[in-house]
Motif scaffolding. Structure first.
Motif, PDB file in Angstrom:
ATOM      1  N   GLY A  10      52.017  25.113  30.931  1.00 55.54           N
ATOM      2  CA  GLY A  10      51.804  23.786  31.476  1.00 55.54           C
ATOM      3  C   GLY A  10      50.367  23.317  31.397  1.00 55.54           C
ATOM      4  O   GLY A  10      50.088  22.129  31.629  1.00 55.54           O
ATOM      5  N   GLY A  11      49.474  24.215  31.078  1.00 54.60           N
ATOM      6  CA  GLY A  11      48.067  23.874  30.999  1.00 54.60           C
ATOM      7  C   GLY A  11      47.682  23.264  29.669  1.00 54.60           C
ATOM      8  O   GLY A  11      48.534  23.008  28.799  1.00 54.60           O
ATOM      9  N   SER A  12      46.375  23.057  29.506  1.00 58.60           N
ATOM     10  CA  SER A  12      45.855  22.397  28.300  1.00 58.60           C
ATOM     11  C   SER A  12      44.666  23.166  27.737  1.00 58.60           C
ATOM     12  O   SER A  12      43.945  23.845  28.473  1.00 58.60           O
ATOM     13  N   LEU A  13      44.498  23.022  26.438  1.00 59.75           N
ATOM     14  CA  LEU A  13      43.328  23.526  25.745  1.00 59.75           C
ATOM     15  C   LEU A  13      42.955  22.531  24.649  1.00 59.75           C
ATOM     16  O   LEU A  13      43.834  21.830  24.127  1.00 59.75           O
ATOM     17  N   ARG A  14      41.696  22.518  24.301  1.00 56.17           N
ATOM     18  CA  ARG A  14      41.250  21.685  23.196  1.00 56.17           C
ATOM     19  C   ARG A  14      40.519  22.559  22.186  1.00 56.17           C
ATOM     20  O   ARG A  14      39.481  23.137  22.499  1.00 56.17           O
ATOM     21  N   LEU A  15      41.091  22.664  21.012  1.00 57.23           N
ATOM     22  CA  LEU A  15      40.469  23.412  19.935  1.00 57.23           C
ATOM     23  C   LEU A  15      39.571  22.492  19.124  1.00 57.23           C
ATOM     24  O   LEU A  15      39.852  21.299  18.977  1.00 57.23           O
ATOM     25  N   ALA A  16      38.516  23.061  18.598  1.00 57.22           N
ATOM     26  CA  ALA A  16      37.620  22.312  17.727  1.00 57.22           C
ATOM     27  C   ALA A  16      37.345  23.129  16.476  1.00 57.22           C
ATOM     28  O   ALA A  16      37.319  24.362  16.523  1.00 57.22           O
ATOM     29  N   CYS A  17      37.140  22.444  15.387  1.00 62.03           N
ATOM     30  CA  CYS A  17      36.839  23.102  14.114  1.00 62.03           C
ATOM     31  C   CYS A  17      35.706  22.330  13.454  1.00 62.03           C
ATOM     32  O   CYS A  17      35.892  21.171  13.067  1.00 62.03           O
ATOM     33  N   ALA A  18      34.567  22.972  13.333  1.00 61.70           N
ATOM     34  CA  ALA A  18      33.395  22.341  12.734  1.00 61.70           C
ATOM     35  C   ALA A  18      33.274  22.749  11.271  1.00 61.70           C
ATOM     36  O   ALA A  18      33.389  23.937  10.939  1.00 61.70           O
ATOM     37  N   ALA A  19      33.045  21.770  10.422  1.00 65.24           N
ATOM     38  CA  ALA A  19      32.913  22.016   8.991  1.00 65.24           C
ATOM     39  C   ALA A  19      31.461  21.887   8.563  1.00 65.24           C
ATOM     40  O   ALA A  19      30.740  21.013   9.057  1.00 65.24           O
ATOM     41  N   SER A  20      31.061  22.738   7.664  1.00 66.41           N
ATOM     42  CA  SER A  20      29.714  22.657   7.105  1.00 66.41           C
ATOM     43  C   SER A  20      29.780  22.897   5.607  1.00 66.41           C
ATOM     44  O   SER A  20      30.675  23.587   5.111  1.00 66.41           O
ATOM     45  N   GLY A  21      28.860  22.269   4.906  1.00 67.58           N
ATOM     46  CA  GLY A  21      28.785  22.488   3.472  1.00 67.58           C
ATOM     47  C   GLY A  21      29.794  21.717   2.653  1.00 67.58           C
ATOM     48  O   GLY A  21      29.925  21.963   1.454  1.00 67.58           O
ATOM     49  N   VAL A  22      30.502  20.786   3.300  1.00 62.88           N
ATOM     50  CA  VAL A  22      31.491  19.989   2.578  1.00 62.88           C
ATOM     51  C   VAL A  22      31.348  18.527   2.984  1.00 62.88           C
ATOM     52  O   VAL A  22      30.789  18.212   4.031  1.00 62.88           O
ATOM     53  N   THR A  23      31.872  17.654   2.129  1.00 65.56           N
ATOM     54  CA  THR A  23      31.910  16.229   2.467  1.00 65.56           C
ATOM     55  C   THR A  23      33.135  15.997   3.324  1.00 65.56           C
ATOM     56  O   THR A  23      34.197  15.608   2.854  1.00 65.56           O
ATOM     57  N   PHE A  24      32.998  16.291   4.579  1.00 61.75           N
ATOM     58  CA  PHE A  24      34.105  16.395   5.517  1.00 61.75           C
ATOM     59  C   PHE A  24      35.012  15.182   5.509  1.00 61.75           C
ATOM     60  O   PHE A  24      36.228  15.299   5.537  1.00 61.75           O
ATOM     61  N   ARG A  25      34.424  14.009   5.459  1.00 69.31           N
ATOM     62  CA  ARG A  25      35.221  12.793   5.605  1.00 69.31           C
ATOM     63  C   ARG A  25      36.212  12.607   4.463  1.00 69.31           C
ATOM     64  O   ARG A  25      37.134  11.793   4.580  1.00 69.31           O
ATOM     65  N   SER A  26      36.060  13.321   3.365  1.00 70.73           N
ATOM     66  CA  SER A  26      36.944  13.185   2.210  1.00 70.73           C
ATOM     67  C   SER A  26      38.087  14.198   2.207  1.00 70.73           C
ATOM     68  O   SER A  26      38.904  14.200   1.288  1.00 70.73           O
ATOM     69  N   TYR A  27      38.135  15.039   3.224  1.00 66.66           N
ATOM     70  CA  TYR A  27      39.099  16.126   3.265  1.00 66.66           C
ATOM     71  C   TYR A  27      40.243  15.836   4.228  1.00 66.66           C
ATOM     72  O   TYR A  27      40.016  15.376   5.348  1.00 66.66           O
ATOM     73  N   ASN A  28      41.466  16.170   3.800  1.00 64.33           N
ATOM     74  CA  ASN A  28      42.548  16.283   4.773  1.00 64.33           C
ATOM     75  C   ASN A  28      42.273  17.527   5.617  1.00 64.33           C
ATOM     76  O   ASN A  28      41.758  18.523   5.113  1.00 64.33           O
ATOM     77  N   MET A  29      42.630  17.474   6.880  1.00 66.21           N
ATOM     78  CA  MET A  29      42.411  18.615   7.766  1.00 66.21           C
ATOM     79  C   MET A  29      43.710  18.996   8.449  1.00 66.21           C
ATOM     80  O   MET A  29      44.504  18.128   8.821  1.00 66.21           O
ATOM     81  N   GLY A  30      43.896  20.297   8.613  1.00 69.59           N
ATOM     82  CA  GLY A  30      45.126  20.758   9.230  1.00 69.59           C
ATOM     83  C   GLY A  30      44.887  21.905  10.197  1.00 69.59           C
ATOM     84  O   GLY A  30      43.849  22.567  10.160  1.00 69.59           O
ATOM     85  N   TRP A  31      45.854  22.092  11.064  1.00 71.49           N
ATOM     86  CA  TRP A  31      45.891  23.252  11.976  1.00 71.49           C
ATOM     87  C   TRP A  31      47.186  24.018  11.711  1.00 71.49           C
ATOM     88  O   TRP A  31      48.268  23.414  11.595  1.00 71.49           O
ATOM     89  N   PHE A  32      47.047  25.318  11.636  1.00 74.02           N
ATOM     90  CA  PHE A  32      48.184  26.212  11.481  1.00 74.02           C
ATOM     91  C   PHE A  32      48.072  27.296  12.536  1.00 74.02           C
ATOM     92  O   PHE A  32      47.011  27.467  13.144  1.00 74.02           O
ATOM     93  N   ARG A  33      49.143  28.038  12.746  1.00 76.84           N
ATOM     94  CA  ARG A  33      49.088  29.123  13.719  1.00 76.84           C
ATOM     95  C   ARG A  33      49.951  30.285  13.263  1.00 76.84           C
ATOM     96  O   ARG A  33      50.907  30.111  12.499  1.00 76.84           O
ATOM     97  N   GLN A  34      49.591  31.454  13.758  1.00 75.98           N
ATOM     98  CA  GLN A  34      50.361  32.654  13.447  1.00 75.98           C
ATOM     99  C   GLN A  34      50.535  33.470  14.707  1.00 75.98           C
ATOM    100  O   GLN A  34      49.556  33.939  15.298  1.00 75.98           O
ATOM    101  N   ALA A  35      51.785  33.615  15.092  1.00 77.07           N
ATOM    102  CA  ALA A  35      52.124  34.421  16.262  1.00 77.07           C
ATOM    103  C   ALA A  35      52.336  35.864  15.827  1.00 77.07           C
ATOM    104  O   ALA A  35      52.637  36.126  14.654  1.00 77.07           O
ATOM    105  N   PRO A  36      52.213  36.813  16.752  1.00 79.09           N
ATOM    106  CA  PRO A  36      52.411  38.228  16.395  1.00 79.09           C
ATOM    107  C   PRO A  36      53.774  38.473  15.768  1.00 79.09           C
ATOM    108  O   PRO A  36      54.797  38.030  16.288  1.00 79.09           O
TER     109      PRO A  36
END
Length: 126
Positions: free
Chosen positions: A13-39
């Protein structure tokens, strides 16, 4: 290079906010995604955002609970996760799809993402 952070332990029921910082790329031109892997499971798509921020797509399991967004000025993509459930427990990875970027219909295909972050652990207790 992608650096993800913001994971942790939270009650259901709680909340979290993930962040992902990019460096070395022209970030604004990239599609960005989140994936996950459970055990014991394969990595799965969670959410993605088109390079211009004009289109988002979510896995059915997180629709209405998770929100992906980006701040191009800060080269950062976010994943706001609300109403967390124990089944959301996983390592969360951010990924970047460089130009020429995939079309909207393919945003959930992890094979189209060239760059990956190191992952951040999210654990939801019942």
């Amino acid at each position: 290079q992608l650096q993800a952070c913001g994971g942790g332990l939270v009650q259901a029921g709680g909340s979290l906010r993930l962040a992902c910082a990019a460096s070395g790329v022209t970030f604004r031109s990239y599609n960005m995604g989140w994936f996950r892997q459970a055990p014991g499971k394969e990595r799965e798509f969670v959410a993605a955002l088109r390079w211009g921020g004009q289109g988002t797509v979510y896995a059915d399991s997180v629709k209405g609970r998770f929100t992906i967004s980006r701040d191009n000025a800060k080269n950062t993509v976010f994943l706001q996760m609300n109403s967390l459930k124990p089944e959301d427990t996983a390592i969360y990875y951010c990924a970047a799809d460089r130009p020429p970027v995939a079309p909207y219909s393919a945003l959930g295909n992890e094979r189209l993402y060239e760059y990956w972050g190191q992952g951040t652990q999210v654990t939801v207790s019942s």
